[in-house]
Design an enzyme around this catalytic site. Structure first.
Site, PDB file in Angstrom:
ATOM      1  N   SER A 147       0.821  -1.194   0.000  1.00  0.00           N
ATOM      2  CA  SER A 147       0.000   0.000   0.000  1.00  0.00           C
ATOM      3  C   SER A 147       0.865   1.259   0.000  1.00  0.00           C
ATOM      4  CB  SER A 147      -0.976  -0.027   1.185  1.00  0.00           C
ATOM      5  OG  SER A 147      -1.920   1.005   1.101  1.00  0.00           O
ATOM      6  N   ASP A 306      -2.778   6.429  -3.689  1.00  0.00           N
ATOM      7  CA  ASP A 306      -1.576   5.760  -3.199  1.00  0.00           C
ATOM      8  C   ASP A 306      -1.167   4.653  -4.176  1.00  0.00           C
ATOM      9  OD1 ASP A 306      -3.526   3.861  -2.633  1.00  0.00           O
ATOM     10  OD2 ASP A 306      -2.743   3.366  -0.655  1.00  0.00           O
ATOM     11  N   ASP A 308      -1.172   1.404  -4.527  1.00  0.00           N
ATOM     12  CA  ASP A 308      -2.063   0.324  -4.951  1.00  0.00           C
ATOM     13  C   ASP A 308      -3.494   0.807  -5.168  1.00  0.00           C
ATOM     14  OD1 ASP A 308      -2.501   0.617  -2.159  1.00  0.00           O
ATOM     15  OD2 ASP A 308      -3.328  -1.411  -2.049  1.00  0.00           O
ATOM     16  N   ASP A 310      -5.930   2.136  -3.408  1.00  0.00           N
ATOM     17  CA  ASP A 310      -7.095   1.923  -2.549  1.00  0.00           C
ATOM     18  C   ASP A 310      -7.373   3.126  -1.640  1.00  0.00           C
ATOM     19  OD1 ASP A 310      -5.012   1.565  -0.751  1.00  0.00           O
ATOM     20  OD2 ASP A 310      -5.699  -0.381  -0.008  1.00  0.00           O
TER      21      ASP A 310
END
Length: 579
Positions: A147, A306, A308, A310
């Protein structure tokens, strides 16, 4: 010889050890502290999986710890699910170092059990992995990502067959299965070429993306006429060297937002995130380059995802004309109000908004004003996903879910926080308010005038390594053993101990059961609509303290929040100093 030293010796003497890991072990062979930290414990499952620093050792992310985790997952699936081999597992990965390698390693281990895998040919966002599980009807999903963590991290997240992150009960069973694998160095796997020959590895191209974009197109709250018109909103977007570029730009294009300026320096994937101190839209320095471009283009809204994709951060102009990043709570409240104000209440049966216990109470006030019930969950979007899954049986309808840490979900075709969805809805919301002559900060003022001056904050203390883990435990144990009676001069009304699932009502000296899973967290409900919550992070070596107030006006709220923070900082400092 200690246990960790024995494990280190096993690794050091393993003839087929990965050459890069062998080199690293040789480099630190005389550094006992570094070796102990790498081998003193296994990298454990936290928020839906495991996350850690890349490197050699059982407390690091590497091909061996990944193989061991996948081996445990494979055995768990075969023991607890049906038709596992044919339904298979879908695997995606982000832009971090070793992400694709770990994705392929996962497929190689699953393939040794005859379990088919669907692996994306190139990097993809986490919410697309969640959608892919549902679209392909696989038995599980794996996302290789850390993340928004620093570049030296990577991670391994597991999704169940609903497309949601695994919940604690599932995680515990997977952990039990993982622990039955005695030697991480000798986990069985097939070669990639053998998987392809046997039809056990299916490379995914853009079929999933196109299906996702179609659902995204129909998610809008705009009327058909507004949907089709070309809009004059000026947008700046940065994917912060991550995975969101294609889906966000295509999503905006199909909603007819043509004026999108991309932060080119941050558009390309970069495992080192070289233009930011941290690739986290929660940390406002990540918007530095977007703000520079916003000034050049006179942008109405800045979007940042961000790595990834999410989490979404949004910045707009404040009263002084400067770009300011909305907090996660502020954006969540605005999105909730926009969605509910553009939703026909007759359409949904038993509508529900879901938030975490550390997210703003402004959300509850907004939901109540539309006759929508709010459900609270523990921190972690996996619990929001779990609630949505339960609605099929309860007859409740999901309207919106959010958490203060910049995670939002608008439509349940994905079952994890989704920055792509949130970027679309935030953009059309900004367009709506622009047509009303207001920025999003001015729209927020409207909500605060109506519902009260809610304000939230969060502080964190990073405590790394074995010693840091022990210090975090010490803080939580002390707070739990000696609950606070007042904080910053404000009396405590309720103490919520989530580890024992007990709520103490102080005035009545009475206990209630908290109907949520157990977690290492303490929350104090104070007089004057204030609250404080303390919990260790599930993904980083941090202890976090959350605060919420509702003041008479902005100045009153800011003063109360500052006082709560100062007091809790001192309490934690005193505990660490053994005072």
């Amino acid at each position: 010889m200690s246990n960790w030293e024995a494990i280190y010796q096993k690794w050091e003497s393993f003839e087929d050890l990965d050459k890069d890991l062998k080199t690293e072990l040789h480099t630190i062979k005389d550094n006992k502290h570094a070796l102990e930290d790498a081998f003193y414990k296994e990298l454990t499952f936290g928020t839906g999986g495991m996350r850690g620093v890349l490197g050699a050792g059982i407390n690091r992310m590497n091909v061996y710890t990944v193989r061991k985790a996948v081996n445990g997952l494979a055995n768990y699936l075969l023991a607890n699910q049906v038709n596992v081999r044919d339904r298979g597992v879908v695997i995606a990965y982000d832009s971090r170092n070793m992400s694709k390698e770990f994705a392929v390693e996962s497929a190689k281990v699953l393939g040794s059990y005859g379990i088919k895998t669907h692996v994306f040919e190139s990097l993809r966002p986490t919410p697309l992995l969640s959608f892919a599980v549902r679209y392909l009807r696989t038995v599980a999903g794996i996302m290789i990502t850390a993340s928004h963590n620093p570049p030296e991290y990577n991670g391994f997240k597991v999704y169940n067959e609903t497309g949601a992150q695994i919940v604690p009960e599932e995680a515990n069973l997977i952990i039990e299965s993982i622990q039955k694998t005695e030697d991480e160095l000798t986990v069985p796997f097939l070669k990639k070429e053998e998987l392809e020959e046997k039809g056990l590895l299916n490379w995914l191209s853009y079929e999933i993306d196109n299906a996702y974009l179609e659902r995204l197109y129909h998610m809008t709250k705009m009327s058909e006429a507004v949907h089709q018109e070309e809009k004059d909103l000026q947008i700046v977007f940065t994917p912060l060297h991550g995975t969101a570029y294609n889906l966000v730009t295509k999503g905006l294009e199909q909603l007819n937002f043509p004026n999108v300026a991309i932060v080119k320096e941050q558009a390309e994937p970069d495992a080192m995130f070289s233009t930011v101190a941290s690739p986290n839209p929660e940390e406002h320095q990540a918007f530095t380059m977007a703000i520079e471009l916003g000034k050049k283009t006179d942008a109405d809204i800045l979007l940042g995802t961000d790595p990834d994709a999410d989490r979404l951060g949004v910045a707009v102009k404040n009263k002084t004309g400067e770009y300011q990043v909305l907090t996660g709570n502020q954006l969540g409240a605005l999105l909730l109000d926009y969605i509910l104000s553009h939703t026909n209440p007759q359409v949904y049966q038993n509508p529900r908004m879901i938030k975490t216990v550390v997210s703003t109470e402004l959300g509850r006030a907004i939901a109540e004003s539309y006759d929508v019930k709010t459900l609270d969950t523990l921190t972690g979007f996996k619990f929001i996903g779990e609630k949505i899954n339960q609605f099929d049986a309860t007859g409740e309808t999901f309207i919106f879910g959010f958490e203060e840490s910049y995670g939002y979900l608008i439509s349940s075709f994905a079952r994890d926080k989704d920055a792509v969805q949130a970027a679309m809805m935030a953009t059309e919301m900004a367009h709506y308010w622009k047509k009303q002559g207001k920025t999003l900060f001015e729209a927020l003022d409207v909500l605060l005038e109506k519902h009260g001056y809610f304000l939230e904050g969060m502080s964190s203390l990073t405590l790394k390594g074995k010693e840091g883990s022990e210090q975090i435990t010490k803080i939580m144990d002390e707070i739990r053993s000696n609950p606070l009676q007042e904080i910053a001069g404000i009396k405590v009304e309720q103490v919520e101990n989530y580890l024992t699932s007990e709520r103490i009502l102080m005035a009545e000296a009475r206990k209630e059961t908290i109907d949520l899973p157990q977690e290492n967290m303490m929350k104090f409900i104070l007089e004057e609509d204030a609250w404080v919550c303390l919990r260790p992070s599930g993904t980083e070596p941090k202890i976090k303290c959350y605060y919420g107030v509702r003041g008479k006006d902005k100045e009153d709220s800011e003063a109360k929040l500052a006082s709560l923070k100062e007091t809790m900082d001192q309490i934690i400092s005193d505990i660490l100093a053994n005072k």
